[in-house]
Scaffold this active site. Sequence first.
Site, mmCIF file in Angstrom:
data_model
loop_
_atom_site.group_PDB
_atom_site.id
_atom_site.type_symbol
_atom_site.label_atom_id
_atom_site.label_comp_id
_atom_site.label_asym_id
_atom_site.label_seq_id
_atom_site.Cartn_x
_atom_site.Cartn_y
_atom_site.Cartn_z
ATOM 1 N N ASN A 136 0.810 -1.228 0.000
ATOM 2 C CA ASN A 136 0.000 0.000 0.000
ATOM 3 C C ASN A 136 0.841 1.275 0.000
ATOM 4 O OD1 ASN A 136 -2.249 -1.687 0.181
ATOM 5 N ND2 ASN A 136 -2.031 -1.770 2.413
ATOM 6 N N ARG A 137 2.060 1.168 -0.539
ATOM 7 C CA ARG A 137 2.972 2.322 -0.616
ATOM 8 C C ARG A 137 3.353 2.884 0.750
ATOM 9 N NH1 ARG A 137 1.611 4.842 -6.426
ATOM 10 N NH2 ARG A 137 1.765 2.835 -7.412
ATOM 11 N N LEU A 138 3.192 2.084 1.793
ATOM 12 C CA LEU A 138 3.605 2.528 3.123
ATOM 13 C C LEU A 138 5.027 1.983 3.339
ATOM 14 C CD1 LEU A 138 2.002 4.229 5.097
ATOM 15 C CD2 LEU A 138 1.309 2.135 6.267
#
Length: 209
Positions: free
Chosen positions: A187-189
Amino acid sequence: MKSRRKNATLQFLDIKSINTDPISQFKIWFDEVISSGVQEPAAMTLATSTRKGIPSARIVLMKKFDEKGFVFFTNYKSNKAKQLELNPNGALVFHWKELNRQVRINGKIKKITGKESDDYFAIRPLLSNVSAVVSPQSKIIPSRDFLENLFNEFYLKSDNKKVERPLYWGGYRLSPSRIEFWQGRENRLHDRIVYVKRKSGWQIYRLAP
Ligand SMILES: Cc1cc2nc3c(=O)[nH]c(=O)nc-3n(C[C@H](O)[C@H](O)[C@H](O)COP(=O)(O)O)c2cc1C
């Protein structure tokens, strides 16, 4: 539109488990990159800039790294070399997309010793050395034929024997003052862990992605 981007691998970075020395951490990652069969694992973007700060970037190959820094080889009359004479500050970026990883390194860049450059030149293939000798890197040339003629003339003269390293070709070493490890996460975290060199040693902290 549905994203085609796959979720990152399950790898992660954590200050508690990361190595306290960034070169040891780099070695862990680089060994994993090599064993994963990544193409051109040693290819890195090298950014340099003019005295006034106008940047340029290009790929070079990292040939050695240790506590002293990261070494690459090039022509000492090239555009990058001219920039480094006036402004020794440089930056390197590795991107290993198969592992969802990036490493960014900043530091001062200096020529390595003539002996170190000789040792590396001596183990390169003869024809690569002929190219290093004859190519006036970064200069305008009239044609491909011009270059090939220089290559063929020099190769004939060398009589298939060892070529001496010209003084205008050799290595540089970037001594790191900052190294950032970036690990792609779901999730692009993503994870970003930075090492900054202080008088007391390496300070380590986490940055927001
Ligand atoms: C995969 C790859 C590896 C390269 N490795 C080197 C290298 O190790 N040394 C080098 O001088 N140029 C290398 N080059 C060429 C440079 O990107 C660049 O064209 C050249 O160094 C001239 O740059 P300059 O005019 O900014 O000095 C490589 C290019 C690629 C695509």
